[in-house]
Motif scaffolding. Structure first.
Motif, mmCIF file in Angstrom:
data_model
loop_
_atom_site.group_PDB
_atom_site.id
_atom_site.type_symbol
_atom_site.label_atom_id
_atom_site.label_comp_id
_atom_site.label_asym_id
_atom_site.label_seq_id
_atom_site.Cartn_x
_atom_site.Cartn_y
_atom_site.Cartn_z
ATOM 1 N N ALA A 1 -7.494 70.024 45.066
ATOM 2 C CA ALA A 1 -7.158 69.002 46.055
ATOM 3 C C ALA A 1 -6.609 67.754 45.376
ATOM 4 O O ALA A 1 -5.672 67.116 45.876
ATOM 5 C CB ALA A 1 -8.392 68.657 46.887
ATOM 6 N N THR B 1 -4.912 67.599 42.631
ATOM 7 C CA THR B 1 -3.539 67.880 42.201
ATOM 8 C C THR B 1 -2.570 67.743 43.372
ATOM 9 O O THR B 1 -1.485 67.166 43.228
ATOM 10 C CB THR B 1 -3.456 69.295 41.608
ATOM 11 O OG1 THR B 1 -4.408 69.406 40.551
ATOM 12 C CG2 THR B 1 -2.076 69.589 41.067
ATOM 13 N N ARG B 2 -2.970 68.254 44.541
ATOM 14 C CA ARG B 2 -2.103 68.121 45.715
ATOM 15 C C ARG B 2 -1.929 66.663 46.120
ATOM 16 O O ARG B 2 -0.828 66.231 46.449
ATOM 17 C CB ARG B 2 -2.700 68.902 46.889
ATOM 18 C CG ARG B 2 -2.497 70.364 46.783
ATOM 19 C CD ARG B 2 -2.860 71.046 48.085
ATOM 20 N NE ARG B 2 -3.059 72.454 47.833
ATOM 21 C CZ ARG B 2 -4.158 73.127 48.092
ATOM 22 N NH1 ARG B 2 -5.173 72.535 48.656
ATOM 23 N NH2 ARG B 2 -4.242 74.395 47.823
ATOM 24 N N ALA C 1 0.420 64.979 43.784
ATOM 25 C CA ALA C 1 1.808 65.396 44.020
ATOM 26 C C ALA C 1 2.404 64.642 45.212
ATOM 27 O O ALA C 1 3.531 64.141 45.137
ATOM 28 C CB ALA C 1 1.860 66.898 44.267
#
Length: 147
Positions: A29, A31-32, A35
């Protein structure tokens, strides 16, 4: 300038939330979130934000969009008028539909009948429709189930 500052603040806040999420050991989560939070600053650095603000705040651009919308509307109206005129008026379409219905009924009416539910072919066979489809298998299934 203001849009660049706002985008940088949104990116910084998103990266902070990503760091807190990673601290809770939810790395996927985090990392998302990281991003998604890098998108606004990336848009500023590529110049897309300036281009978008130039489009939004220029009246000449909106006039161009209005002219494009008018062009699309005129095209749609002309296509609708063309389709309406190609088939003739309402009376001609009704006459054509009635003629097609008479033609579809003519072969069924000319076939000799042996009685209700029986065709001229072998005894006990199902009637054939105007398209030449045989419904004997459907009739057998219905009889099997007592319908």
């Amino acid at each position: 300038m203001l849009t660049s500052t706002i985008c940088a603040a949104v990116s910084a806040a998103g990266l902070g939330i990503a760091a807190l999420t990673a601290y809770r050991r939810r790395f996927l989560a985090a990392t998302r979130i990281a991003a998604f939070s890098l998108v606004p600053i990336g848009l500023v650095l590529t110049g897309i934000v300036k281009w978008l603000t130039d489009i939004v705040f220029k009246p000449s651009v909106w006039a161009g969009f209005g002219i494009l919308a008018l062009s699309a509307l005129l095209f749609a109206v002309s296509r609708a008028a063309e389709r309406r005129g190609a088939g003739g008026g309402r009376k001609e379409r009704k006459a054509a539909a009635a003629a097609a219905q008479r033609d579809a009924m003519a072969p069924a009416a000319s076939a000799p009948s042996l009685g209700p539910g029986r065709a001229a072919g072998r005894p006990g066979s199902a009637k054939k429709s105007g398209d030449g489809e045989d419904f004997s298998d459907i009739e057998a299934i219905l009889k099997k189930h007592g319908i």
